[in-house]
Enzyme design. Sequence first.
Site, short mmCIF file in Angstrom:
data_model
loop_
_atom_site.label_atom_id
_atom_site.label_comp_id
_atom_site.label_asym_id
_atom_site.label_seq_id
_atom_site.Cartn_x
_atom_site.Cartn_y
_atom_site.Cartn_z
N GLY A 1 0.82 -1.20 0.00
CA GLY A 1 0.00 0.00 0.00
C GLY A 1 0.86 1.25 0.00
N CYS A 2 0.24 2.37 -0.34
CA CYS A 2 0.99 3.63 -0.43
C CYS A 2 1.51 4.06 0.93
CB CYS A 2 0.11 4.71 -1.07
SG CYS A 2 -1.51 4.91 -0.31
#
Lengths: 343, 343, 343, 343
Positions: free
Chosen positions: C148-149
């Site tokens: 994920g970011c």
Amino acid sequence: MKVGIVGASGYSGLELIRMLNMHPIIDGLNFYALTSNANDISDIYPHLKSIVKGPIQKWVADQSINENHIIFLATPHGVSSEIVMNISDENVKIIDLSGDFRLKEEQKYNKWYKSNHPCFSKTSNFTYGLAEWNKEEIKTSNFIANPGCYPTASILAIAPLLKENLIVENSIIIDAKSGISGAGKGSNEVTHFTNRNDNFAAYKIHDHQHIPEIEQFLSMINPKENYITFTPHLAPMTRGIMATVYSTAREMITNEELQELYKEMYKDSYFIRIRDSIPCTKDVYGSNLCDIYPAFDERTNRITVISVIDNLIKGAAGQAIQNMNIMLGLPEETGLTFTPIFP
Amino acid sequence: MKVGIVGASGYSGLELIRMLNMHPIIDGLNFYALTSNANDISDIYPHLKSIVKGPIQKWVADQSINENHIIFLATPHGVSSEIVMNISDENVKIIDLSGDFRLKEEQKYNKWYKSNHPCFSKTSNFTYGLAEWNKEEIKTSNFIANPGCYPTASILAIAPLLKENLIVENSIIIDAKSGISGAGKGSNEVTHFTNRNDNFAAYKIHDHQHIPEIEQFLSMINPKENYITFTPHLAPMTRGIMATVYSTAREMITNEELQELYKEMYKDSYFIRIRDSIPCTKDVYGSNLCDIYPAFDERTNRITVISVIDNLIKGAAGQAIQNMNIMLGLPEETGLTFTPIFP
Amino acid sequence: MKVGIVGASGYSGLELIRMLNMHPIIDGLNFYALTSNANDISDIYPHLKSIVKGPIQKWVADQSINENHIIFLATPHGVSSEIVMNISDENVKIIDLSGDFRLKEEQKYNKWYKSNHPCFSKTSNFTYGLAEWNKEEIKTSNFIANPGCYPTASILAIAPLLKENLIVENSIIIDAKSGISGAGKGSNEVTHFTNRNDNFAAYKIHDHQHIPEIEQFLSMINPKENYITFTPHLAPMTRGIMATVYSTAREMITNEELQELYKEMYKDSYFIRIRDSIPCTKDVYGSNLCDIYPAFDERTNRITVISVIDNLIKGAAGQAIQNMNIMLGLPEETGLTFTPIFP
Amino acid sequence: MKVGIVGASGYSGLELIRMLNMHPIIDGLNFYALTSNANDISDIYPHLKSIVKGPIQKWVADQSINENHIIFLATPHGVSSEIVMNISDENVKIIDLSGDFRLKEEQKYNKWYKSNHPCFSKTSNFTYGLAEWNKEEIKTSNFIANPGCYPTASILAIAPLLKENLIVENSIIIDAKSGISGAGKGSNEVTHFTNRNDNFAAYKIHDHQHIPEIEQFLSMINPKENYITFTPHLAPMTRGIMATVYSTAREMITNEELQELYKEMYKDSYFIRIRDSIPCTKDVYGSNLCDIYPAFDERTNRITVISVIDNLIKGAAGQAIQNMNIMLGLPEETGLTFTPIFP
């Protein structure tokens, strides 16, 4: 091939660095400035760390010239002319991004730039570097006056109509909107965040120095075209110019005919995209593209043309490299095939 | 005095709530909507918590009418006409912020709004609520068609020149720029942050429904004035409209004469400020003011006029309250003397 | 080599298209979606006109698989798992950008993603694609769960301290700020321009689904590390994540020692730059870089680490291509050497 | 009552002007500055045209004092102390918005402000003007040190937990985000639009001069509270501060209990709203409100508190007027009941 960038710490210089650093035929970059200097470019621009290295050296006329095959002057007007005035070597290739060598009439330069040109006679050596309209001349030139950001967007939008003699003379009104990077790296009231954020402004009404540059070029296409009205605005964004260009049609034309005309006119221009939907500035963000959308209004007999560019690329550094490519006999898009970044 | 706001959850409704809640002669606010509802307005707009209370009730024609002395319709076009069609009480005062009752020709409404008006005959009851030009008629009206945001900025800028017969007929071109709140509260591609941020766009070229509204009003001032060109744009900001209005002067005029003319024309208009420097949209942010700057260009014989408003206030809710004040015989600025917020 | 991108019309898909279109070993791109489709990708994204061509086809499990050597799933969580569930071919290479195959405990997935995973057993086939910490495992994997970011920015910032056992267990607090593109292409209240512009917001306090992802990875480095506090925020900008990561040092350390430690830890990581000045998100805009700045505070014995990434590149599409490169035995930076764009 | 504003051309001065101009008991405003001056305030701030008039006069110590009943010093630190040092009249009421008279230990002032205080002994005359916690003392004071913007948001968020002894000592971490107006009116690299737009930055890590101010106040509530960690950030927006405040709970507490505790603690504080949803900075834009949202996390035993203010109002000018009201025996909200402006 070695390239020198004078004014390396400004925004146009910075974009020249970014793009020339990736350019396939450039193997050496030298950075110069008149007053500032840095041990390494990344001291000023940390985003370049580990990507670009090199000091910003003091520019020393002929000595600095000799270190490079091509010189980009990413310096403000007034500074570029000082530099050119002191260059004795006539074999160097120079691409000047300032307004110092664009105007062909000294009186107009002095009036619109509100200063006296120190070496106006040198102007005659310079070719106006709008490749889409001037490519053959650029090919054989050593000195290029790179067009201004507003003139680039404006001329590319309206020139086809003039060329085809489709519009009533002196009916052109250009309403242009620019991102704030166009105001440069200097810190002042105009570039202060809280003065610009969530705000929209106009400036230099009837008084912008790009007016004679646009008029000069358009009148070369149609000598009866004498004047335009041009209004620059500042939009709260970093990059991008939109020119909304109005003119009165001589006679009715369909939008399909306009599309055909523009596509034909620019069929060999790599960076021009004739759009069938209205473009926005982000459609060309980070690229050397110019998107153009023409529309005829049968109610008013007017033609509205929208054009958008990235002011720092097609409006400055990208166009300068496009000119370099042409001068060197390369395809104009060499090292410039950036996809626009969205979102 | 009790006031009803239909469409209370939209942006114009929200600004009506904020300003009417502080208005000295209003002692009761009722909120209505056709489809949505909330137990309390602060459920939708938490910034109103502890400041404004009240449910958003379902609008029920005559019943809801009876609960109020004045009704503001902050509803989209098409919805306002449905509501008005079902009102039988003719004694109610209605101020409609939509475009449904502004145009005097049914054919034009149907063409530009791309739909059929359900009760066009009611339009004749409505007065166009541009107080700076129509105050006497507003005083005696019960039904007000509040002007659109773009027409407000545009007409206020150019009408003095028409009134004095200073400009060549049909030479008017209006290049308008709006903040995104003008696109309303609905979530869609147009209002998506990443489509708008750091981006500048044009839309509805030659096709915006405010064109006939502007033309209708201008032609009442000068019947020979038949058409305008108008281009709306979206700037990456929340509020504000700038109209850059171009026209061709019949003869030369000095900027000093223009200043005098505008100041004289608007000397009794509380909300108009004739500026001697170029205004930006933030100069009127949060206020009901309209700042105007006219400039003559002797090179081109054109006059460029810049006007700026807060699109949600002078372009919508503030102007609606200004109309209410006039209908009630109050000073037009009652409850509307907000200082612009800067920065 | 042919590559398929499922979810081609979302922002991560769009960045995959832009970067893979320029990737030196890719010679075919296929675009897919479950529900939407377009005759050409430029119908949805006009900025790609003349640069990328190709329809968005309907994804048909094994048939679409066979058309490609590698599949990128740029689909939301819940959708990726549906797609993977229906793939029978085990020889395909898949890089999933969603959260569906990152968590190793089904219960945690169901709790934090608030839904039941349709094929959790497939998760064991997937390798967590954080190349800076997991490169050897990625080399031999066919299935990658792309991080994920927020976890990318957070783990890269804090993992070196954990690895060296320098910080007190369970003292980590991560305060993260993201641009709005992280909220995706969907139009809703969260992504509405006027809700975000000139506004700063927090959301999902103590409740974001990236919390278990970060904790899972950190506890693999130090099993005594059991929990973190993580707060996501939305900043009014399009791209970029900054993670400000707090922890308590076991003992004093100098900033010079921190710099050395971080530089040594990441000396083989092409995309990590250890900074000696505080980075901002624009320092990595448009690039796959992660800039990190650690700082010890002797007053409080705490270490604050700042890291910044472009959420759509190192936080999504760029990192996915980095993983592809590693899977294919290429240098990890192949086709990803973009200079950050500033300004 | 006549009021003098020194530093009238800065942002805090500007907000004082806007709000005091509408204040019911003020009938005269005098504007001063040390170095700049203007024939009329609207020469600098054209948005004030026709609303506020008056020159910016040179400040001349006792003479200027005598012209006013109350003096607001909207001057930078270092300047305020110079002014106070030269005032001999002890009957004047002074509200200083700078950091010069907030700290009670000279050594800390000199260390954190990196300069020597010219008249530190005067500090003992000043009362810290955080009305929600200090109202009784303010009532009887003639000299107020108006709190800093970050301390206001931070202390209001965390003080209730300290007061009730609910958190582990020295567990407080404050991650604060500010709009750019907090950096002041000066033009420099920090305030340049293109450096800030679409960008998120941290600065002065472990080194901001508001750290000792926050610590000093918190340690008065609980003497065992010795230090905090505080990180300021710049978000690309004009106004607003969000403080995200982390601490470790001594024992479990429910969110309902937190809500009750905060509501009870601030039940007499007009400007505090305890929120049951997460606030954003625009919820208080243009108002003197502080919205607070506390949340307990049973996984980590930590409490996260979000608070938001308008940095120029509750964080500066609004709070200063609130202090003036209290000094004058007026209700604290007199002239300060602005509804937040949204959108």
